[in-house]
Design a protein around this motif. Sequence first.
Motif, PDB file in Angstrom:
ATOM      1  N   UNK A 282     -19.596  -6.702   6.887  1.00  0.00           N
ATOM      2  CA  UNK A 282     -20.722  -7.020   6.010  1.00  0.00           C
ATOM      3  C   UNK A 282     -20.419  -6.983   4.521  1.00  0.00           C
ATOM      4  N   UNK A 283     -19.335  -6.312   4.112  1.00  0.00           N
ATOM      5  CA  UNK A 283     -19.074  -6.165   2.683  1.00  0.00           C
ATOM      6  C   UNK A 283     -17.653  -6.607   2.344  1.00  0.00           C
ATOM      7  N   UNK A 284     -17.355  -6.613   1.040  1.00  0.00           N
ATOM      8  CA  UNK A 284     -16.010  -6.942   0.581  1.00  0.00           C
ATOM      9  C   UNK A 284     -15.691  -8.421   0.607  1.00  0.00           C
ATOM     10  N   UNK A 285     -16.697  -9.263   0.387  1.00  0.00           N
ATOM     11  CA  UNK A 285     -16.494 -10.708   0.484  1.00  0.00           C
ATOM     12  C   UNK A 285     -15.518 -11.218  -0.577  1.00  0.00           C
ATOM     13  N   UNK A 286     -14.567 -12.054  -0.150  1.00  0.00           N
ATOM     14  CA  UNK A 286     -13.605 -12.706  -1.041  1.00  0.00           C
ATOM     15  C   UNK A 286     -13.785 -14.221  -1.009  1.00  0.00           C
ATOM     16  N   UNK A 287     -13.985 -14.763   0.190  1.00  0.00           N
ATOM     17  CA  UNK A 287     -13.949 -16.213   0.373  1.00  0.00           C
ATOM     18  C   UNK A 287     -14.649 -16.542   1.685  1.00  0.00           C
ATOM     19  N   UNK A 288     -15.449 -17.624   1.699  1.00  0.00           N
ATOM     20  CA  UNK A 288     -16.083 -18.109   2.929  1.00  0.00           C
ATOM     21  C   UNK A 288     -16.040 -19.626   2.928  1.00  0.00           C
ATOM     22  N   UNK A 289     -15.506 -20.200   4.017  1.00  0.00           N
ATOM     23  CA  UNK A 289     -15.450 -21.657   4.115  1.00  0.00           C
ATOM     24  C   UNK A 289     -15.168 -22.053   5.558  1.00  0.00           C
ATOM     25  N   UNK A 290     -15.450 -23.311   5.892  1.00  0.00           N
ATOM     26  CA  UNK A 290     -15.098 -23.815   7.223  1.00  0.00           C
ATOM     27  C   UNK A 290     -13.610 -24.120   7.256  1.00  0.00           C
ATOM     28  N   UNK A 291     -12.907 -23.484   8.195  1.00  0.00           N
ATOM     29  CA  UNK A 291     -11.466 -23.667   8.345  1.00  0.00           C
ATOM     30  C   UNK A 291     -11.087 -23.446   9.804  1.00  0.00           C
ATOM     31  N   UNK A 292     -10.019 -24.092  10.278  1.00  0.00           N
ATOM     32  CA  UNK A 292      -9.470 -23.713  11.577  1.00  0.00           C
ATOM     33  C   UNK A 292      -8.972 -22.262  11.523  1.00  0.00           C
ATOM     34  N   UNK A 293      -8.930 -21.606  12.664  1.00  0.00           N
ATOM     35  CA  UNK A 293      -8.595 -20.180  12.694  1.00  0.00           C
ATOM     36  C   UNK A 293      -7.208 -19.891  12.119  1.00  0.00           C
ATOM     37  N   UNK A 294      -6.202 -20.706  12.463  1.00  0.00           N
ATOM     38  CA  UNK A 294      -4.849 -20.434  11.974  1.00  0.00           C
ATOM     39  C   UNK A 294      -4.771 -20.539  10.451  1.00  0.00           C
ATOM     40  N   UNK A 295      -5.510 -21.492   9.861  1.00  0.00           N
ATOM     41  CA  UNK A 295      -5.529 -21.603   8.404  1.00  0.00           C
ATOM     42  C   UNK A 295      -6.302 -20.453   7.766  1.00  0.00           C
ATOM     43  N   UNK A 296      -7.290 -19.932   8.478  1.00  0.00           N
ATOM     44  CA  UNK A 296      -8.044 -18.774   7.998  1.00  0.00           C
ATOM     45  C   UNK A 296      -7.124 -17.560   7.881  1.00  0.00           C
ATOM     46  N   UNK A 297      -6.286 -17.351   8.901  1.00  0.00           N
ATOM     47  CA  UNK A 297      -5.326 -16.241   8.865  1.00  0.00           C
ATOM     48  C   UNK A 297      -4.334 -16.431   7.723  1.00  0.00           C
ATOM     49  N   UNK A 298      -3.836 -17.666   7.566  1.00  0.00           N
ATOM     50  CA  UNK A 298      -2.872 -17.941   6.484  1.00  0.00           C
ATOM     51  C   UNK A 298      -3.508 -17.698   5.116  1.00  0.00           C
ATOM     52  N   UNK A 299      -4.766 -18.096   4.966  1.00  0.00           N
ATOM     53  CA  UNK A 299      -5.437 -17.924   3.678  1.00  0.00           C
ATOM     54  C   UNK A 299      -5.608 -16.446   3.342  1.00  0.00           C
ATOM     55  N   UNK A 300      -5.909 -15.633   4.340  1.00  0.00           N
ATOM     56  CA  UNK A 300      -6.030 -14.198   4.106  1.00  0.00           C
ATOM     57  C   UNK A 300      -4.702 -13.618   3.649  1.00  0.00           C
ATOM     58  N   UNK A 301      -3.635 -14.021   4.281  1.00  0.00           N
ATOM     59  CA  UNK A 301      -2.310 -13.504   3.903  1.00  0.00           C
ATOM     60  C   UNK A 301      -1.908 -13.952   2.510  1.00  0.00           C
ATOM     61  N   UNK A 302      -2.464 -15.088   2.066  1.00  0.00           N
ATOM     62  CA  UNK A 302      -2.116 -15.597   0.737  1.00  0.00           C
ATOM     63  C   UNK A 302      -2.838 -14.841  -0.376  1.00  0.00           C
ATOM     64  N   UNK A 303      -3.936 -14.146  -0.048  1.00  0.00           N
ATOM     65  CA  UNK A 303      -4.677 -13.346  -1.022  1.00  0.00           C
ATOM     66  C   UNK A 303      -4.172 -11.906  -0.964  1.00  0.00           C
ATOM     67  N   UNK A 304      -3.705 -11.403  -2.089  1.00  0.00           N
ATOM     68  CA  UNK A 304      -3.206 -10.015  -2.115  1.00  0.00           C
ATOM     69  C   UNK A 304      -4.310  -9.026  -1.765  1.00  0.00           C
ATOM     70  N   UNK A 305      -5.550  -9.327  -2.147  1.00  0.00           N
ATOM     71  CA  UNK A 305      -6.644  -8.388  -1.911  1.00  0.00           C
ATOM     72  C   UNK A 305      -7.276  -8.530  -0.528  1.00  0.00           C
ATOM     73  N   UNK A 306      -6.869  -9.530   0.264  1.00  0.00           N
ATOM     74  CA  UNK A 306      -7.467  -9.751   1.582  1.00  0.00           C
ATOM     75  C   UNK A 306      -6.851  -8.802   2.605  1.00  0.00           C
ATOM     76  N   UNK A 307      -7.715  -8.001   3.247  1.00  0.00           N
ATOM     77  CA  UNK A 307      -7.243  -7.026   4.234  1.00  0.00           C
ATOM     78  C   UNK A 307      -7.826  -7.287   5.621  1.00  0.00           C
TER      79      UNK A 307
END
Length: 221
Positions: free
Chosen positions: A12-37
Motif C-alpha cells: 500500500x505504501x512506498x509508491x515509485x512508479x505505476x504503469x501497464x507493462x508485461x511482468x518481465x519488463x516490470x521486474x527489469x524496471x524495478x531492478x533499474x531503480x536504485x530505490x525499488x525494493x
Amino acid sequence: AVVSTQSTGFFPKGSIFTSELPFDLCVEKCRAYAECAALTYVMSQSLCMLRSREHEEAAATPWAQDNGAVSFDLDHCTEAELVLPDRGAIRRRRSNCFDSNVRFKEGKAYDLNCKTQNSLKSLQMFEESFNIECCPVPGPASTFEHFCNERRNTCPNGSVLNRNLKYGERCVSTCMESELYFTEECWDTPVINGYVDCGRGFVSCLDDLPVSAECCVFPTS
C-alpha cells in the motif's frame, strides 16, 4: 515481510512508479531503480506497481484477490521465485462490471468516470491513483450535473455517482437517480486497507474518504 510468489495482495505504501507493462519488463524496471525494493503486479490489468522499502506488508483486499494482484519483495525472492501464479487465481465477482485505474494529476486532481448508465460500485485507494469498479444501474435512470465544491455531497442524497471531476477547489459530479422511485436507503461503509465496496448499492458520496463512503440502493420497482 517475506512475500511468496503465491501471496495475493498489494503493497500500500512506498509508491515509485505505476504503469501497464508485461511482468518481465516490470521486474527489469524495478531492478533499474536504485530505490525499488519490491513490486506488485496486477494480472487482470497487466499493471506494474513499483515500491520502495517503505512498502509495509501486502494488503490482501477483495480488490487484490479479484484482480490477481501478486506482490514480491525483491530482497527475499530468488530468480526462480519471480514468477506469476496461474491466471486462474483471478476471480471476478461481478462479470457485468468493469475496472479502471484513475491516476491523480497535479494537486491530486482526477476524473473518476464510469460508462453511461453505470455507477461506482467499489474503490481501491492507492497513493497515486484510484482503482474503480463501475456497474450498470438496475433500472431506468435520469442523469444530472451537481457542483460538489465547498464540501457539499459528491451527489445529493438518494442519487448515485456516475462521474466525479475534481481539480483544485473545483468539484463537479454527474449523478444518477431512479426514474421510478426515490431511495432513502443509504448507509456508510468503512474503508478497510484503502478498499470500500458498496455491495448491493452504489457510491453516493466520497466526502469522508479515506475513512468511509456513503452508499445508496438504486430502486428497480
